[in-house]
Design an enzyme around this catalytic site. Structure first.
Site, PDB file in Angstrom:
ATOM      1  N   SER A   1       4.278   2.368   8.029  1.00  3.75           N
ATOM      2  CA  SER A   1       4.423   1.734   7.122  1.00  3.75           C
ATOM      3  C   SER A   1       5.502   1.067   5.568  1.00  3.75           C
ATOM      4  CB  SER A   1       3.175   1.850   6.077  1.00  3.75           C
ATOM      5  OG  SER A   1       2.027   1.860   6.733  1.00  3.75           O
TER       6      SER A   1
ATOM      7  N   ASP B   1       0.293  -7.551   1.817  1.00 10.13           N
ATOM      8  CA  ASP B   1       0.400  -6.342   1.461  1.00 10.13           C
ATOM      9  C   ASP B   1       2.069  -6.297   1.411  1.00 10.13           C
ATOM     10  OD1 ASP B   1       0.212  -4.014   1.789  1.00 10.13           O
ATOM     11  OD2 ASP B   1      -0.014  -3.515   3.898  1.00 10.13           O
TER      12      ASP B   1
ATOM     13  N   HIS C   1       0.587  -1.346   0.004  1.00 15.93           N
ATOM     14  CA  HIS C   1      -0.039   0.001   0.164  1.00 15.93           C
ATOM     15  C   HIS C   1       0.377   0.836  -0.339  1.00 15.93           C
ATOM     16  CE1 HIS C   1       0.745  -0.227   4.730  1.00 15.93           C
ATOM     17  NE2 HIS C   1       0.438   1.271   4.457  1.00 15.93           N
TER      18      HIS C   1
END
Length: 478
Positions: free
Chosen positions: A221, A148, A118
């Protein structure tokens, strides 16, 4: 000794005791300084650029920049000064560059970098900023949205790399540390403990997440999660939040999962996972009672897809899967983790409960399809039958409906009256295929089984709603 002297001595002893306790507590806390010094050079900042036309920019929640032509000079000057103008394309339309900040880490000296999917999704350009502030454009080797994980490659040699650890050896309560770029602040360090292992999140069926209380915020992230040995044990991926910021719950992708994905992306450019071809649900207390289980455990098979591995291996609707290759299924979410980790073509042994008896099944694992399969069908009118005990009217499925739903039998609810059916949330259009562990092949069968339902005991019912199957439970009072 005088009272004053005793009091002074006692005060001194108390102060020394408190200081000793403070020093002992400080000594028992881990020192992360050496870990950070050694690991930080291999942690990178990732930014992406994506050119978007005006409509896409507006749809993404950005300001809709007004047309400045025709405005009075005073207002035009105000907008030009306060609203950044986007470059025009050759066709005359404006474009803007959308930037997103994330983190990543180098896993090989020749420039392979791991991050989250992402972080780089839909990017036209990916920029990796190293610890020495130099920037390199990265090539996207491959992505896996289901886990992911994304694998990047930068053209460089002799790069610092992280040490890779074994996430399966992590223990709940163990200290862990994250390095990343929250809100763009490079190489920020936060620490905490492992809160839980094997967590399942909505729409993330194939990743047994590591839950921690390490402070993770936007920009973290894709960054690494380290153990005290300085080894990466996870990729920081998600947080649970109601405010948009950290609230004490953060989730990391285990490195065992991430490296398996990275190796497949490097070798094949895509990821293959094992697949059973079933729809499962949690076994709660009432379902356990209705299926004759000692305790709530396992994965209840609510649907078996036609020609899938489960169907070919003899798995049936209503089976409760208790283990796979000897590994227990405590929660239903454990099953996708275990199956997904198997390679297509592998043989697996399932321990199931069927009709109250334990049974072993051996089957061949299939390959998870690229797109999920769904079943759909709408009810059509037919000959009505009624069951006064449940408070529903049902009709039989037509041959066309059975074919579209891949069913051999079942009835569809045409009307819900007052009674148990209304209380448990049944709706017109729901299809009932099993009641009290018995297959429902016709409206007559449904009526007979419903009339014979026991009282004050959990009863299960398998229902299809918009093609999605699940078991529900209820009790009939005296």
């Amino acid at each position: 000794m005088s009272k004053l002297g005793l009091r002074s001595t006692f005060t001194t002893l108390c102060a020394m005791l408190l200081m000793g306790q403070a020093l002992l507590a400080q000594a028992s806390l881990p020192d992360f300084t050496e870990l950070v010094e050694q690991a930080s050079p291999a942690v990178v900042n990732i930014s992406t650029r994506q050119k978007l036309p005006d409509r896409a920019a507006a749809g993404a929640g950005q300001l809709n920049v007004p047309d400045l032509e025709g405005l009075p000079p005073m207002f035009r000057e105000f907008f030009e000064r306060n609203i950044p103008q986007m470059p025009r394309t050759p066709g005359g339309g404006r474009q803007r560059e959308a930037q997103s900040l994330g983190s990543g880490f180098i896993i090989s000296a020749d420039g392979y970098v791991l991050t989250n999917n992402h972080v780089i999704a839909d990017a036209d350009e990916i920029i990796v900023r190293l610890a020495d502030r130099s920037e390199l454009e990265a090539k996207l080797i491959g992505t896996d949205p289901r886990s992911d994980v994304a694998l990047l490659k930068i053209e460089a040699t002799g790069l610092p790399i992280v040490k890779l650890g074994k996430s399966e050896e992590l223990k709940v309560g163990e200290w862990v540390l994250a390095i990343g770029s929250p809100f763009g602040f490079d190489h920020s360090v936060t620490a905490g403990i492992v809160s839980a292992k094997g967590r399942s999140l909505p729409n993330e069926s194939y990743v047994p997440f590591i839950q921690t209380d390490v402070a993770i915020n936007p920009g973290n992230s894709g960054g690494p999660l380290f153990n005290l040995a300085g080894e990466v044990v996870g990729i920081n991926s998600q947080i649970f939040t109601r405010s948009g910021g950290f609230m004490g719950l953060s989730f990391a992708i285990p490195m065992s999962v991430a490296m398996d994905v990275a190796d497949q992306l490097k070798a094949e450019g895509k990821v293959s996972r094992g697949w059973l071809g079933v729809v499962i649900q949690e076994v709660n207390k009432d379902l356990a009672e209705s299926f004759g289980l000692d305790k709530p455990a396992g994965a209840l098979v609510a649907q078996v897809l036609e020609d899938g591995p489960a169907a070919k291996g003899g798995l049936q609707v209503g089976d409760v899967i208790l283990s796979l290759d000897g590994k227990p299924i405590i929660m239903s979410a454990d099953l996708p983790h275990l199956v997904g980790a198997l390679k297509p073509g592998a043989r697996a042994e399932l321990d199931v409960v069927r009709d109250g008896a334990r049974k072993k099944l051996k089957l061949t694992i299939g390959a998870l399809p690229e797109d999920g399969e769904t079943l759909a069908g709408n009810a059509a009118p037919g000959v009505e039958r009624s069951s006064n005990r449940l408070g529903v009217k049902v009709v039989e499925l037509s041959a066309e409906q059975k074919k579209s739903l891949d069913l051999k039998g079942g009835v569809v609810i045409s009307e819900v009256q007052e009674g148990p059916a209304a209380l448990i949330g049944l709706r017109p259009g729901d299809v009932i295929t099993h009641l009290n562990n018995e297959s429902i092949n016709s409206a007559k069968t449904f009526t007979e089984v419903a009339q014979a339902l026991p009282k004050n005991r959990s009863v299960s019912m398998r229902v299809l709603r918009q093609g999605r199957a699940s078991f529900i439970t209820f009790k009939l009072a005296d």
